[in-house]
Design an enzyme around this catalytic site. Structure first.
Site, mmCIF file in Angstrom:
data_model
loop_
_atom_site.group_PDB
_atom_site.id
_atom_site.type_symbol
_atom_site.label_atom_id
_atom_site.label_comp_id
_atom_site.label_asym_id
_atom_site.label_seq_id
_atom_site.Cartn_x
_atom_site.Cartn_y
_atom_site.Cartn_z
ATOM 1 N N LYS A 225 0.811 -1.216 0.000
ATOM 2 C CA LYS A 225 0.000 0.000 0.000
ATOM 3 C C LYS A 225 0.844 1.265 0.000
ATOM 4 C CE LYS A 225 -4.425 -1.823 1.408
ATOM 5 N NZ LYS A 225 -5.541 -1.845 2.366
ATOM 6 N N ARG A 265 -3.275 -10.066 4.897
ATOM 7 C CA ARG A 265 -3.666 -10.241 3.497
ATOM 8 C C ARG A 265 -2.556 -9.667 2.624
ATOM 9 N NH1 ARG A 265 -6.177 -7.243 -0.566
ATOM 10 N NH2 ARG A 265 -7.718 -8.365 -1.837
#
Length: 296
Positions: A225, A265
């Site tokens: 991210k 995840r």
């Protein structure tokens, strides 16, 4: 609440004695991380099986990008992308979750053998989602969400990001449980990168213990991210591309596992699978009786 509380078995799913690894299969042409690489059903199934071979415990299949500014695909297209991949992975013995905001996709994916629904909207995007999940008796990931990432929703305003995320997640979990989903089948996710800037994401990671006070297993989805790119680049430099953030992702996975997360995840599995296993071994070494007498 102890760290172990964050790893209570999730009803309806295999219990692991450590933080689980959820591998990501994006069946999309426009994911920020790997869009288009696994758009073909055969390639997507193969990729999921490769992630399992690398140490993934379950595979999260999604057919719609949720990156900032992404255009939503229509329902038929999302079904076309997702359901055959779920079916193919389940046929090979994989444990599969479905990443979707649509009740119809969740319903058909569950019918094809998926065992968990991961909805970044926490059931807010589709009013049928909670009844569908409740009716199926499936575990449900409730992520902190303040709307689709467009316009003002891209950056959230917070006075105390930890307190506000915890409070908003608690309210959403209460609504989901009131809608019929069993409390022991609810997972919470702080929604890193969703209506949050890099500082917000880091603060949330530093306070995962407060998210565990919600009393539900915790999923941490930090993989590749934007905030990791900012950390790696430092002040004023361009962040590295998404696929060059996997070592940083594994570092977050180790921290999340140590904090008591139920699962992480990730897109690249091998390093994270190693990280969570090392974190579990260190945790085990803290147990009474593991330190030899006379060690100083």
């Amino acid at each position: 609440m102890s760290k172990q509380t964050g790893r209570l078995p999730l009803a309806g799913l295999t219990a692991w004695d450590r933080c689980a690894v959820m591998g990501v299969v994006n069946v999309t042409p426009d994911s920020f991380s790997d869009g288009g690489r696994f758009f073909d059903t055969t390639d997507a199934v193969k990729h999921g099986l490769d992630l399992i071979a690398q140490g993934a415990d379950l595979i999260d299949v999604g057919g719609e990008s949720t990156r900032p500014g992404a255009t939503r695909v229509d329902e038929d297209e999302e079904l076309r992308r997702v359901v055959p991949v779920v079916r193919g992975l389940v046929a090979e013995g994989a444990t599969v979750s479905v990443d979707t905001m649509r009740a119809s996709v969740a319903e058909q994916a569950l019918a094809a053998g998926a065992v968990l629904v991961n909805d970044v909207s926490g059931g807010l995007a589709d009013p049928r989602m909670v009844p569908v999940v409740a009716g199926a008796g499936a575990p449900f990931v409730v992520m902190h969400w303040r709307g689709l990432l467009a316009g003002d929703a891209i950056r959230g305003a917070y006075e105390d990001v930890v307190a506000e995320v915890v409070d908003e997640l608690r309210a959403r979990v209460d609504a989901v449980v009131a809608g019929g989903v069993a409390p022991e089948r609810v997972v919470v996710d702080p929604g890193l990168g969703f209506s949050k800037d890099s500082e917000h994401d880091l603060i949330l990671l530093a306070h995962l213990d407060e998210l565990l006070t919600l009393g539900h297993p915790l999923l941490v989805a930090a993989s590749r991210k934007r905030f990791l790119g900012r950390v790696l680049a430092g002040d004023g430099a361009a962040p590295p591309p998404a696929r060059e953030r996997d070592a940083a992702t594994a570092a977050v996975s180790a921290l999340a596992a140590e904090a008591g997360a139920w699962a992480v995840r990730v897109h690249e599995v091998r390093a994270t699978a190693d990280a969570v296993r090392v974190a579990r071994a260190v945790e085990g070494a803290r147990a009474p009786g593991r330190r030899p007498e006379g060690s100083g």
